[in-house]
Design a protein around this motif. Structure first.
Motif, PDB file in Angstrom:
ATOM      1  N   PRO A 196       0.800  -1.231   0.000  1.00  0.00           N
ATOM      2  CA  PRO A 196       0.000   0.000   0.000  1.00  0.00           C
ATOM      3  C   PRO A 196       0.834   1.283   0.000  1.00  0.00           C
ATOM      4  CG  PRO A 196      -0.975  -1.608   1.484  1.00  0.00           C
ATOM      5  CD  PRO A 196       0.347  -2.167   1.059  1.00  0.00           C
ATOM      6  N   LEU A 197       2.118   1.171   0.324  1.00  0.00           N
ATOM      7  CA  LEU A 197       3.004   2.333   0.225  1.00  0.00           C
ATOM      8  C   LEU A 197       2.947   2.933  -1.174  1.00  0.00           C
ATOM      9  CD1 LEU A 197       5.370   4.086   1.375  1.00  0.00           C
ATOM     10  CD2 LEU A 197       6.918   2.297   0.526  1.00  0.00           C
ATOM     11  N   VAL A 198       2.836   2.083  -2.194  1.00  0.00           N
ATOM     12  CA  VAL A 198       2.855   2.544  -3.588  1.00  0.00           C
ATOM     13  C   VAL A 198       1.693   3.489  -3.859  1.00  0.00           C
ATOM     14  CG1 VAL A 198       2.734   1.811  -6.006  1.00  0.00           C
ATOM     15  CG2 VAL A 198       4.059   0.455  -4.346  1.00  0.00           C
ATOM     16  N   ASP A 199       0.512   3.122  -3.410  1.00  0.00           N
ATOM     17  CA  ASP A 199      -0.674   3.948  -3.664  1.00  0.00           C
ATOM     18  C   ASP A 199      -0.755   5.171  -2.763  1.00  0.00           C
ATOM     19  OD1 ASP A 199      -1.735   2.570  -5.803  1.00  0.00           O
ATOM     20  OD2 ASP A 199      -2.864   1.181  -4.535  1.00  0.00           O
ATOM     21  N   SER A 200       0.148   5.285  -1.799  1.00  0.00           N
ATOM     22  CA  SER A 200       0.123   6.443  -0.906  1.00  0.00           C
ATOM     23  C   SER A 200       0.858   7.649  -1.485  1.00  0.00           C
ATOM     24  CB  SER A 200       0.743   6.078   0.453  1.00  0.00           C
ATOM     25  OG  SER A 200       2.161   6.037   0.385  1.00  0.00           O
ATOM     26  N   VAL A 201       1.538   7.434  -2.639  1.00  0.00           N
ATOM     27  CA  VAL A 201       2.264   8.533  -3.282  1.00  0.00           C
ATOM     28  C   VAL A 201       1.783   8.653  -4.723  1.00  0.00           C
ATOM     29  CG1 VAL A 201       4.273   8.235  -1.790  1.00  0.00           C
ATOM     30  CG2 VAL A 201       4.185   7.022  -3.977  1.00  0.00           C
ATOM     31  N   ARG A 202       2.265   9.666  -5.397  1.00  0.00           N
ATOM     32  CA  ARG A 202       1.842   9.922  -6.772  1.00  0.00           C
ATOM     33  C   ARG A 202       3.047  10.146  -7.678  1.00  0.00           C
ATOM     34  NH1 ARG A 202      -1.796   7.977  -4.944  1.00  0.00           N
ATOM     35  NH2 ARG A 202      -3.939   8.691  -4.628  1.00  0.00           N
ATOM     36  N   GLY A 203       2.778  10.192  -8.951  1.00  0.00           N
ATOM     37  CA  GLY A 203       3.789  10.584  -9.932  1.00  0.00           C
ATOM     38  C   GLY A 203       4.923   9.587 -10.069  1.00  0.00           C
ATOM     39  N   ARG A 204       6.108  10.136 -10.320  1.00  0.00           N
ATOM     40  CA  ARG A 204       7.251   9.274 -10.609  1.00  0.00           C
ATOM     41  C   ARG A 204       7.745   8.505  -9.387  1.00  0.00           C
ATOM     42  NH1 ARG A 204      10.458  13.621 -14.354  1.00  0.00           N
ATOM     43  NH2 ARG A 204       9.313  15.073 -12.998  1.00  0.00           N
ATOM     44  N   LEU A 205       7.493   9.040  -8.199  1.00  0.00           N
ATOM     45  CA  LEU A 205       7.857   8.282  -7.002  1.00  0.00           C
ATOM     46  C   LEU A 205       7.045   6.996  -6.924  1.00  0.00           C
ATOM     47  CD1 LEU A 205       9.367   7.917  -4.374  1.00  0.00           C
ATOM     48  CD2 LEU A 205       7.658   9.371  -3.247  1.00  0.00           C
ATOM     49  N   LYS A 206       5.783   7.065  -7.349  1.00  0.00           N
ATOM     50  CA  LYS A 206       4.949   5.863  -7.355  1.00  0.00           C
ATOM     51  C   LYS A 206       5.557   4.794  -8.256  1.00  0.00           C
ATOM     52  CE  LYS A 206       0.185   4.282  -7.922  1.00  0.00           C
ATOM     53  NZ  LYS A 206      -1.224   4.686  -8.010  1.00  0.00           N
ATOM     54  N   LEU A 207       6.089   5.214  -9.407  1.00  0.00           N
ATOM     55  CA  LEU A 207       6.743   4.258 -10.309  1.00  0.00           C
ATOM     56  C   LEU A 207       7.958   3.624  -9.646  1.00  0.00           C
ATOM     57  CD1 LEU A 207       6.632   6.149 -13.727  1.00  0.00           C
ATOM     58  CD2 LEU A 207       5.219   4.208 -13.017  1.00  0.00           C
ATOM     59  N   LEU A 208       8.750   4.449  -8.953  1.00  0.00           N
ATOM     60  CA  LEU A 208       9.946   3.931  -8.294  1.00  0.00           C
ATOM     61  C   LEU A 208       9.586   2.900  -7.230  1.00  0.00           C
ATOM     62  CD1 LEU A 208      13.031   4.079  -7.806  1.00  0.00           C
ATOM     63  CD2 LEU A 208      12.553   5.841  -6.092  1.00  0.00           C
ATOM     64  N   LEU A 209       8.640   3.245  -6.362  1.00  0.00           N
ATOM     65  CA  LEU A 209       8.267   2.331  -5.281  1.00  0.00           C
ATOM     66  C   LEU A 209       7.602   1.072  -5.822  1.00  0.00           C
ATOM     67  CD1 LEU A 209       6.975   4.872  -2.595  1.00  0.00           C
ATOM     68  CD2 LEU A 209       9.265   3.925  -2.906  1.00  0.00           C
ATOM     69  N   ALA A 210       6.816   1.223  -6.891  1.00  0.00           N
ATOM     70  CA  ALA A 210       6.229   0.041  -7.534  1.00  0.00           C
ATOM     71  C   ALA A 210       7.330  -0.863  -8.071  1.00  0.00           C
ATOM     72  CB  ALA A 210       5.293   0.462  -8.656  1.00  0.00           C
TER      73      ALA A 210
END
Length: 307
Positions: free
Chosen positions: A249-263
């Motif tokens: 769920p950390l992935v969906d807690s952020v947006r944009g390119r950071l979301k891609l990195l964490l995913a």
């Protein structure tokens, strides 16, 4: 100055650069992207500075420094003690403190200093990574899973906390989720590297679980895993999978390119677990590695919040 003197001076000037380059070049060989192209340039530079630090402290702890003694010399450790990992870790910690209050000696720490100041990073995650490598000098076996988790708290979780710090997205809940992901990734790496770790006289499979599955170290030294070893690896892989699910769920807690990195981090762990499953949990011939197709598929699944 004689030609010989000039040559020696040039060699001395190159040594710090060579030591720094040898560490940063290892980024290309990592399981997971260190600072992928799609991130903002400022983030990439700061993440590479953090990576350089983490890589160097691991190389000190593993005895994998570039030959020639340049790193020891930069840290003020004389040739007679350049092979003593504990001495090098102590010197490295001393130089780390200079990042926060003066001017460090090692070029990778000088590279880190602007990142620390720009992002307001605290010393604790950096000190945790040093503590993990100190532990590796005196502890080579872990009796319980909880003991292993305590090690991962030092060896893996600081990296995720630093990523959140660099990107300005740290909150208590995100830290909790990040810790779960980082611990999972560390366990996955331990499963991939059973043979390599045993070659270093280290075993990161909890002794109580080895006993439960009737596995001893001679079984881990075999060319291929028997049924008991495979069952043990499957058990540990499930633990890692549950941790990844807890942290996802950390992935969906952020947006944009950071979301891609964490995913990418979560997907990398899931893809590596998939490779272990595909190898039928026989990790002894060498690390099972996922292909790009599996990695992309897992990344898509993670971004959609599935899995």
């Amino acid at each position: 100055m004689t030609r010989t003197g000039a040559t020696r001076a040039a060699d001395a000037g190159r040594a710090p650069l060579d030591a720094e380059r040898a560490t940063l070049d290892k980024a290309a060989a990592e399981n997971f992207p260190v600072a992928p192209f799609f991130l903002p340039e400022a983030w990439r530079a700061d993440l590479m500075a953090v990576y350089g630090y983490a890589r160097l402290v691991d190389d000190i702890g593993d005895g994998d420094l570039a030959p020639g003694g340049a790193d020891a010399d930069l840290l003020g450790v004389g040739p007679d003690r350049a092979g003593d990992r504990t001495v090098l870790l102590d010197a490295f910690e001393t130089d780390l403190h200079r990042v926060f209050d003066s001017v460090p000696r090692h070029p990778l720490l000088r590279r880190l200093q602007p990142t620390v100041r720009r992002r307001g990073l605290a010393p604790e995650p950096f000190l945790g990574l040093i503590a993990a490598n100190r532990r590796d000098q005196v502890v080579s076996r872990y009796e319980t899973y909880d003991d292993l988790l305590a090690y991962c708290e030092l060896s893996a979780n600081p990296v995720g906390r630093l990523v959140l710090g660099v990107t300005g997205t740290s909150t208590p809940e995100r830290v909790r989720r990040s810790d779960a992901v980082c611990t999972a990734l560390q366990i996955v790496e331990h499963l991939q590297d059973v043979t390599e770790d045993l070659g270093r006289d280290r075993v990161y499979l909890p002794a109580e679980d080895m006993k439960r599955f009737h596995v001893d170290e001679a079984d881990l030294a075999a060319p291929h895993a028997g049924a008991s070893v495979r069952a043990l690896i499957a058990f540990q892989a499930q633990r890692a999978r549950e941790l990844l699910d807890e942290g996802a769920p950390l992935v969906d807690s952020v947006r944009g390119r950071l979301k891609l990195l964490l995913a990418g981090f979560v997907a990398g762990g899931r893809a590596a677990l998939g490779a272990i499953v595909a190898a039928e949990y026989d990790v002894l011939p060498g690390p099972p590695k996922p292909g790009k197709v599996r990695l992309l598929r897992e990344a898509g699944t993670t971004l959609r919040g599935e899995g």
